[in-house]
Design an enzyme around this catalytic site. Structure first.
Site, PDB file in Angstrom:
ATOM      1  CB  SER A 194      60.736  31.925  44.964  1.00  0.00           C
ATOM      2  OG  SER A 194      60.127  32.116  43.709  1.00  0.00           O
ATOM      3  CE1 TYR A 207      64.722  35.598  44.068  1.00  0.00           C
ATOM      4  CE2 TYR A 207      63.276  34.269  42.705  1.00  0.00           C
ATOM      5  CZ  TYR A 207      63.494  35.028  43.840  1.00  0.00           C
ATOM      6  OH  TYR A 207      62.470  35.204  44.750  1.00  0.00           O
TER       7      TYR A 207
HETATM    8  N1  LIG Z   1      58.735  39.747  45.294  1.00  0.00           N
HETATM    9  C1  LIG Z   1      58.442  38.560  44.772  1.00  0.00           C
HETATM   10  O1  LIG Z   1      57.833  38.446  43.688  1.00  0.00           O
HETATM   11  C2  LIG Z   1      58.822  37.308  45.505  1.00  0.00           C
HETATM   12  C3  LIG Z   1      58.213  36.104  45.110  1.00  0.00           C
HETATM   13  C4  LIG Z   1      58.545  34.937  45.758  1.00  0.00           C
HETATM   14  C5  LIG Z   1      59.473  34.971  46.790  1.00  0.00           C
HETATM   15  N2  LIG Z   1      60.051  36.142  47.150  1.00  0.00           N
HETATM   16  C6  LIG Z   1      61.053  36.087  48.222  1.00  0.00           C
HETATM   17  O2  LIG Z   1      60.646  36.877  49.322  1.00  0.00           O
HETATM   18  C7  LIG Z   1      61.793  37.408  49.984  1.00  0.00           C
HETATM   19  C8  LIG Z   1      61.629  38.914  50.141  1.00  0.00           C
HETATM   20  O3  LIG Z   1      61.577  39.504  48.850  1.00  0.00           O
HETATM   21  P1  LIG Z   1      60.956  40.938  48.582  1.00  0.00           P
HETATM   22  O4  LIG Z   1      60.033  40.798  47.470  1.00  0.00           O
HETATM   23  O5  LIG Z   1      60.519  41.547  49.842  1.00  0.00           O
HETATM   24  O6  LIG Z   1      62.279  41.675  48.030  1.00  0.00           O
HETATM   25  P2  LIG Z   1      62.845  43.151  48.277  1.00  0.00           P
HETATM   26  O7  LIG Z   1      61.738  44.112  48.444  1.00  0.00           O
HETATM   27  O8  LIG Z   1      63.856  43.402  47.208  1.00  0.00           O
HETATM   28  O9  LIG Z   1      63.585  42.990  49.687  1.00  0.00           O
HETATM   29  C9  LIG Z   1      64.727  42.200  49.822  1.00  0.00           C
HETATM   30  C10 LIG Z   1      65.268  42.416  51.216  1.00  0.00           C
HETATM   31  O10 LIG Z   1      66.475  41.669  51.352  1.00  0.00           O
HETATM   32  C11 LIG Z   1      67.479  42.513  51.885  1.00  0.00           C
HETATM   33  N3  LIG Z   1      68.793  42.059  51.455  1.00  0.00           N
HETATM   34  C12 LIG Z   1      69.240  41.868  50.190  1.00  0.00           C
HETATM   35  N4  LIG Z   1      70.511  41.456  50.204  1.00  0.00           N
HETATM   36  C13 LIG Z   1      70.879  41.366  51.503  1.00  0.00           C
HETATM   37  C14 LIG Z   1      72.069  40.991  52.155  1.00  0.00           C
HETATM   38  N5  LIG Z   1      73.163  40.634  51.473  1.00  0.00           N
HETATM   39  N6  LIG Z   1      72.092  40.994  53.505  1.00  0.00           N
HETATM   40  C15 LIG Z   1      71.008  41.361  54.209  1.00  0.00           C
HETATM   41  N7  LIG Z   1      69.848  41.732  53.655  1.00  0.00           N
HETATM   42  C16 LIG Z   1      69.786  41.754  52.305  1.00  0.00           C
HETATM   43  C17 LIG Z   1      67.134  43.900  51.370  1.00  0.00           C
HETATM   44  O11 LIG Z   1      67.639  44.915  52.202  1.00  0.00           O
HETATM   45  P3  LIG Z   1      68.994  45.737  51.867  1.00  0.00           P
HETATM   46  O12 LIG Z   1      69.024  45.941  50.387  1.00  0.00           O
HETATM   47  O13 LIG Z   1      68.870  46.966  52.680  1.00  0.00           O
HETATM   48  O14 LIG Z   1      70.077  44.867  52.363  1.00  0.00           O
HETATM   49  C18 LIG Z   1      65.619  43.879  51.470  1.00  0.00           C
HETATM   50  O15 LIG Z   1      65.210  44.232  52.763  1.00  0.00           O
HETATM   51  C19 LIG Z   1      62.990  37.016  49.138  1.00  0.00           C
HETATM   52  O16 LIG Z   1      63.585  35.865  49.682  1.00  0.00           O
HETATM   53  C20 LIG Z   1      62.389  36.702  47.795  1.00  0.00           C
HETATM   54  O17 LIG Z   1      63.160  35.797  47.072  1.00  0.00           O
HETATM   55  C21 LIG Z   1      59.735  37.318  46.541  1.00  0.00           C
END
Ligand SMILES: NC(=O)c1ccc[n+]([C@@H]2O[C@H](COP(=O)([O-])OP(=O)(O)OC[C@H]3O[C@@H](n4cnc5c(N)ncnc54)[C@H](OP(=O)(O)O)[C@@H]3O)[C@@H](O)[C@H]2O)c1
Length: 321
Positions: A194, A207
């Protein structure tokens, strides 16, 4: 007349010093030349991209592949011809649906329930993947959570949990799959990081800390893989993306800083893997923020955060665990 011993020693010392300085000068010149060459290559690569890696022999494992960016990544890898896709996560329903979606696209899709924070479970499920699906050649460390609180408002368990999932989870998955990639001389470790790793905000202390340490892990890994043929790493640092993770967050100028689409993040990530790009900031304008951070005083940077409202945007947000 023969030189006295002390004079000989002195002259010998001067010439050793001169030799040393000469060697240092030549090495510095070589370094400058190599850096220039690599910079020109990288710039040319933007306009004349290198041949993209063919994914048709690859088995891609995506942690957190059931929803959000992870699910968009699964679709993108499938669209670009990946041979097999394995999804890991904690919630079976969305994993099952995502795997079905992949299969409907003509790609072999599998899912396994695995909490990446649980080291033993990671090693156990990695073994199960090897036995049932085969060798993983692209590992995407995407799973993460956010608690969205200040240090003093966070309970200790929540603080630990995000470090275990967002940072340590990547240690376990990488330890589980990297050795075989090194043996095969074919592999890629991808980290969905991120922009908050490089420019933290208050109100998401767990985070930001976890993303910074994960960034250091990836920098270290990327350098460590320099002499490992066929195995590389990519770290993607996106800005706010439209998924459930930061749902509800309000920023001051949403038109100036609109959230990214997960499909766009996924497309750019897979392109970076195919072109073997080590680091990718999304959108590119984030480079400006990082550049400003390197020389402006903190008080001036505070004004940028005040203007963007980023120092208090987390007040509007509940977290995603
Ligand atoms: N959204 C943003 O604004 C943003 C910005 C920059 C970077 N990112 C990064 O992009 C990545 C994906 O984020 P997203 O936005 O897609 O978030 P999201 O929609 O909340 O998805 C997070 C994913 O991680 C899984 N997860 C969480 N805890 C876990 C665990 N202990 N073991 C296995 N799986 C787990 C969740 O599945 P379950 O809950 O089913 O386990 C879900 O599939 C992350 O690394 C996030 O930090 C996001």
């Amino acid at each position: 007349m023969a030189l006295k011993d002390s004079q000989k020693k002195k002259r010998g010392g001067v010439s050793t010093l001169q030799d040393g300085l000469g060697r240092l000068g030549a090495s510095l010149l070589l370094l400058a030349g190599q850096m220039l060459l690599q910079t020109v290559r990288a710039l040319l690569g933007r306009f004349l991209p290198a041949r993209a890696r063919d994914l048709t022999a690859d088995c891609v494992l995506i942690t957190g592949g059931g929803r959000g960016i992870g699910r968009a990544l699964a679709r993108e890898f499938a669209r670009r011809g990946a041979r097999k896709i394995v999804l890991w996560g904690r919630t079976e329903k969305c994993l099952r649906e995502a795997a079905q979606e992949i299969r409907a696209m003509g790609t072999e899709g599998h899912y396994f329930i695995c909490d990446v924070a649980n080291r033993e479970e990671v090693y156990r499920q990695a073994k199960a993947v090897r036995e049932k699906v085969g060798d993983v050649t692209i590992l995407v460390n995407n799973a993460a959570v956010v608690h969205g609180k200040t240090l003093l408002d966070s309970d200790d368990h929540a603080l630990l949990k995000s470090q275990h999932i967002n940072t340590l989870g990547q240690f376990w998955t990488t330890k589980a799959f990297l050795p075989r990639m090194l043996e095969l001389q074919r592999g890629h470790i991808v980290c969905l990081n991120s922009v908050l790793a490089l420019s933290a905000i208050p109100g998401a202390v767990d985070y930001c800390t976890s993303k910074s340490s994960s960034f250091a892990f990836m920098e270290s890994l990327t350098l460590g893989l320099l002499d490992c043929p066929g195995v590389n790493a990519t770290t993607v640092l996106p800005f706010h993306t439209n998924t459930e993770m930061f749902q509800g967050i309000r920023i001051r100028f949403p038109n100036l800083f609109p959230p990214l689409k997960p499909e766009m993040v996924a497309r750019r990530t897979v392109e970076a893997v195919q072109r073997n790009q080590a680091f990718l900031l999304l959108p590119w304008t984030m480079h400006i923020l990082i550049f400003l951070k390197s020389f402006f005083p903190q008080t001036a940077l505070d004004e940028i955060h005040r203007f963007a409202g980023s120092y208090q945007c987390m007040n509007t947000f509940k977290g995603r665990t």
